[in-house]
Design an enzyme around this catalytic site. Structure first.
Site, PDB file in Angstrom:
ATOM      1  N   ARG A 190       0.836  -1.184   0.000  1.00 45.77           N
ATOM      2  CA  ARG A 190       0.000   0.000   0.000  1.00 45.77           C
ATOM      3  C   ARG A 190       0.877   1.242   0.000  1.00 45.77           C
ATOM      4  O   ARG A 190       2.034   1.198   0.388  1.00 45.77           O
ATOM      5  CB  ARG A 190      -0.910  -0.004   1.226  1.00 45.77           C
ATOM      6  CG  ARG A 190      -0.144  -0.175   2.508  1.00 45.77           C
ATOM      7  CD  ARG A 190      -1.061  -0.511   3.673  1.00 45.77           C
ATOM      8  NE  ARG A 190      -0.298  -0.609   4.898  1.00 45.77           N
ATOM      9  CZ  ARG A 190      -0.102   0.392   5.745  1.00 45.77           C
ATOM     10  NH1 ARG A 190      -0.639   1.577   5.500  1.00 45.77           N
ATOM     11  NH2 ARG A 190       0.609   0.235   6.833  1.00 45.77           N
ATOM     12  N   THR A 191       0.282   2.318  -0.483  1.00 44.39           N
ATOM     13  CA  THR A 191       1.046   3.551  -0.580  1.00 44.39           C
ATOM     14  C   THR A 191       1.323   4.102   0.810  1.00 44.39           C
ATOM     15  O   THR A 191       0.404   4.295   1.598  1.00 44.39           O
ATOM     16  CB  THR A 191       0.229   4.608  -1.365  1.00 44.39           C
ATOM     17  OG1 THR A 191      -0.198   4.019  -2.575  1.00 44.39           O
ATOM     18  CG2 THR A 191       1.066   5.821  -1.657  1.00 44.39           C
ATOM     19  N   LEU A 192       2.585   4.324   1.110  1.00 54.84           N
ATOM     20  CA  LEU A 192       2.947   4.894   2.396  1.00 54.84           C
ATOM     21  C   LEU A 192       3.272   6.373   2.258  1.00 54.84           C
ATOM     22  O   LEU A 192       2.871   7.187   3.074  1.00 54.84           O
ATOM     23  CB  LEU A 192       4.159   4.169   2.981  1.00 54.84           C
ATOM     24  CG  LEU A 192       3.899   2.700   3.304  1.00 54.84           C
ATOM     25  CD1 LEU A 192       5.204   1.951   3.454  1.00 54.84           C
ATOM     26  CD2 LEU A 192       3.071   2.570   4.555  1.00 54.84           C
TER      27      LEU A 192
END
Lengths: 262, 237
Positions: B14-16
């Site tokens: 997931r985009t952090l």
């Protein structure tokens, strides 16, 4: 239609290229109490005959609001009709949730037709035994569709389904060309008259018919029984007056409106 | 909720953080429709890495979409919308998705991603005209959405919106609207370090969409205070 060796399940074709189970399902629609629909450019009216199984019971609900802009009238197996109405309501709500706008009527009708078609091509299912008159209004205008158990759907200016619907259809065929220009009230009146035609002699009262309307600035709703009775009374007055003046004409009219008796 | 449920078998997918980002987009309604403006820069952290990134795109016949934040997520959103518009067109039935529908659809997408702890790192501006009705709305990366007469993302909220609140009118002509936009863009250029001097103005009316070729604004750096910056304090900057 008689029993034959190709009518046991819906996945068997007859040599003549027919699916008898689907045709039998369409027969079920013809046995149900009559329903009619009419449309103008701005409004659509649905009307049904309320048949009760006995004097002790109430009649079955045949007109359902699907959304503010769509309503249906059913004829045939009302249980199937209820289930399909729930499906239609669900589709409308899901679309409104994602897009914050009303589901276009033609797209809803296609989904319903595709759902019905599935039941004509699975050996473990049976076709829905109900015909639906779908009335709706979207940005492309007012629409009236008829959905069959076969999975077909057609768009109509006006239509009638159920028992003795031919009488209503004959009446509507005479007048449909002017429906687009009808006012809201004229449309309701003709719908009530069409229902009257299907009763063929039986007394029409507001207790045995349901009328619903939707329009550009009018959400789908059932019309109050009192107003329906007023409309019925006004129709009756118009009929009684000419009857006194020209009794022969009146008889010719009534025999023309009952072809089913032949 | 266990942390492992979010992480999913130990592999984080997931985009952090965002990597290549676009800065503000500003939009407002005017007399004939809706007008958007954004620069064409894509920053890689503090580096102004990409200088020809189109951050405003037409969607279907009736809408335009502008985005700030992660550019790759914007491209993903464009793919979703492309599929949506394609399916809508395939019906070929006279019905079409307007800006209101697009705005709501995007709200659902952004909010659902946020709920899965895998957001699309964008602030989106949606606008358009359908059947004479002008529409302008915004969606943030957590699914917050609203409509207004003028919107902005990122720094634009702090620098451009006050100007718009003071000078916006319902009946601005296109030329007046462009002038007001350029006034906001100039402030952003001076004060936002991620802004570059290369802008596109997009307008949408009942007739259709026009996105201008990139152009630059005239800036003035000839202030006397810039001549000898350490005059007041030797050794400082």
């Amino acid at each position: 239609m008689f029993r034959n060796q190709y009518d046991t399940d819906v996945t068997t074709w007859s040599p003549a290229g027919r699916l008898f189970q689907v045709e039998y399902a369409m027969e079920a629609v013809k046995q149900g109490a009559a329903a009619v629909g009419l449309r103008s450019t701005s409004h659509v009216v649905l009307a049904t005959v309320n048949k009760a199984t006995s004097d002790l019971s109430s009649y079955q609900k045949k007109v359902f609001k699907v959304d503010d802009h769509i309503g249906v009238a059913i004829s045939g197996l009302t249980a199937d009709g209820r289930v399909l109405s729930r499906y239609l309501r669900n589709e409308c709500i899901n679309h409104a949730f994602v897009y914050e706008s009303p589901l276009p009527v033609s797209r809803l009708v296609v989904r319903l037709a595709d759902k019905a078609q599935v039941c004509t091509q699975r050996s473990w299912k049976r076709p829905y035994g109900v015909g639906l008159l779908v009335a709706g209004l979207d940005e492309t205008g007012a629409h009236l569709y008829y959905n069959c158990p076969s999975g077909n759907y057609f768009e109509y200016q006006a239509f009638a389904i159920g028992s003795r619907s031919q009488a209503a259809k004959t009446f509507l065929e005479r007048r449909f060309e002017s429906f687009n220009n009808y006012s809201r009230d004229e449309l309701i009146k003709d719908a009530v008259f069409a229902i009257k035609e299907t009763l063929q002699g039986e007394k029409l009262t507001s207790a045995i018919c349901t009328v619903a309307i939707l329009g550009k600035d009018e959400a789908f709703h059932l019309i109050d029984q009192k107003i329906i009775q007023e409309i019925i009374d006004s129709i009756e007055i118009k009929e009684d007056a000419p009857a006194e003046q020209a009794p022969e004409q009146d008889e010719a009219g009534s025999s023309g409106a009952a072809p089913m008796d032949i | 909720m266990e942390a492992s449920l979010i992480v999913d078998n130990g592999a984080t997918e997931r985009t952090l953080n965002p990597y290549v980002t676009g800065t503000s987009v500003i939009g407002m309604k005017y007399k004939d429709g809706v007008i958007f403006a954004a620069d064409t820069g894509g920053s890689y952290g503090s580096t102004l890495r990409y200088k020809s990134v189109e951050r405003i795109k037409p969607i279907g016949k009736h809408s335009i979409l502008g985005a700030s934040g992660e550019i790759s997520d914007f491209q993903e959103i464009l793919r979703y919308l492309d599929e949506l518009i394609l399916n809508d067109n395939m019906w070929d039935d006279g019905n079409s998705l307007g800006p209101k529908e697009i705005h709501n659809y995007l709200t659902r997408v952004m909010y659902n991603r946020r709920n899965k702890f895998d957001p699309l790192f964008n602030s989106l501006v949606v606008g358009g005209v359908k059947n004479g009705q002008k529409y302008l709305g915004m969606v943030s990366m957590i699914g917050t959405h609203f409509e207004d007469n003028h919107v902005a993302t990122g720094f634009g909220n702090h620098l451009a919106r006050p100007l718009l609140r003071a000078e916006w009118r319902e009946d601005l002509s296109f030329e007046e609207a462009v002038k007001l936009m350029e006034k906001c863009l100039l402030v952003l250029l001076y004060r936002d370090r991620s802004a570059i001097n290369k802008f596109q103005i997009a307008k949408i009316t009942e007739e259709g969409v026009t996105i201008s070729q990139p152009y630059a604004l005239k800036t003035n750096w000839g202030f006397s205070a810039f001549q000898n910056p350490s005059k007041g304090a030797e050794g400082s900057w």
